[in-house]
Write a protein that holds these residues in place. Structure first.
Motif, PDB file in Angstrom:
ATOM      1  N   HIS A  24     -46.016   6.342  72.805  1.00 30.51           N
ATOM      2  CA  HIS A  24     -46.907   7.372  72.268  1.00 30.51           C
ATOM      3  C   HIS A  24     -46.060   8.551  71.822  1.00 30.51           C
ATOM      4  CE1 HIS A  24     -50.543   5.480  73.582  1.00 30.51           C
ATOM      5  NE2 HIS A  24     -50.169   5.474  74.819  1.00 30.51           N
ATOM      6  N   VAL A  84     -52.991  10.116  68.670  1.00 29.34           N
ATOM      7  CA  VAL A  84     -53.647   8.840  68.381  1.00 29.34           C
ATOM      8  C   VAL A  84     -53.210   8.306  67.029  1.00 29.34           C
ATOM      9  CG1 VAL A  84     -55.872   7.702  68.002  1.00 29.34           C
ATOM     10  CG2 VAL A  84     -55.639   9.432  69.790  1.00 29.34           C
ATOM     11  N   ASP A  85     -53.291   9.138  66.002  1.00 26.00           N
ATOM     12  CA  ASP A  85     -52.881   8.681  64.682  1.00 26.00           C
ATOM     13  C   ASP A  85     -52.646   9.862  63.750  1.00 26.00           C
ATOM     14  OD1 ASP A  85     -56.175   7.488  63.673  1.00 26.00           O
ATOM     15  OD2 ASP A  85     -55.409   9.507  63.762  1.00 26.00           O
ATOM     16  N   CYS A 118     -53.376  10.692  59.704  1.00 30.70           N
ATOM     17  CA  CYS A 118     -54.030  10.275  58.462  1.00 30.70           C
ATOM     18  C   CYS A 118     -53.403  11.049  57.313  1.00 30.70           C
ATOM     19  CB  CYS A 118     -55.530  10.562  58.518  1.00 30.70           C
ATOM     20  SG  CYS A 118     -56.375   9.618  59.775  1.00 30.70           S
TER      21      CYS A 118
END
Length: 158
Positions: A50, A79-80, A82
């Motif tokens: 992570h 988490v991500d 974009c």
């Protein structure tokens, strides 16, 4: 809790020359008391990577660190992302915002008592990039993302 507006406003107008995502290994060890097991305790390991620290380095050699200061029994991680990180490089930041909420997309998936989604949105003339962090805890521990600005005396060579 969202409270990084002041430091995010400092980023507006600055040019990012380098972005770094630092990853740490998180090992989870569990035990099974299944009657089907060949041994008394089956041990399994899950190793996940992570990103725990996101660093922006500006043309002025300022470093902005995005991280969670781990205390004990909470879990906070990126988490991500974009968007294309290249959109943030070598062009001034036009907008930098933070949004937080505690809505869960799938109630059965999370077992923490409290949880926080934190979204950091950065816009340049080339595009927008959103960093989405998630934190969960028993309710006693912070799920907050810290942003810290440090001045680096070392020039980064590209």
């Amino acid at each position: 809790m969202c409270d990084n507006k002041k430091i995010l406003n400092e980023l507006i107008g600055k040019t990012i020359s380098f972005i770094e995502l630092k990853e740490e290994k998180e090992e989870i060890v569990g035990f099974s008391d299944s009657a089907d097991s060949e041994t008394e305790d089956d041990t399994y390991e899950i190793t996940e990577l992570h990103p725990h620290i996101v660093s922006f380095v500006t043309n002025e050699n300022e470093v902005y660190l995005f991280y969670h200061d781990q205390d004990c029994c909470e879990s906070v991680y990126l988490v991500d992302i974009c968007g294309d990180l290249e959109d943030l490089l070598h062009t001034p930041i036009l907008q930098a915002t933070e949004e937080c909420n505690s809505k869960l997309p799938d109630e059965g998936r999370y077992c923490d008592v409290t949880h926080t989604w934190s979204f950091y949105r950065f816009t340049t003339i080339k595009g927008t990039v959103v960093f989405r962090w998630f934190g969960g805890s028993s309710g006693y521990y912070s799920e907050r993302i810290q942003i810290e600005r440090v001045i680096s005396d070392k020039k980064r060579v590209m």
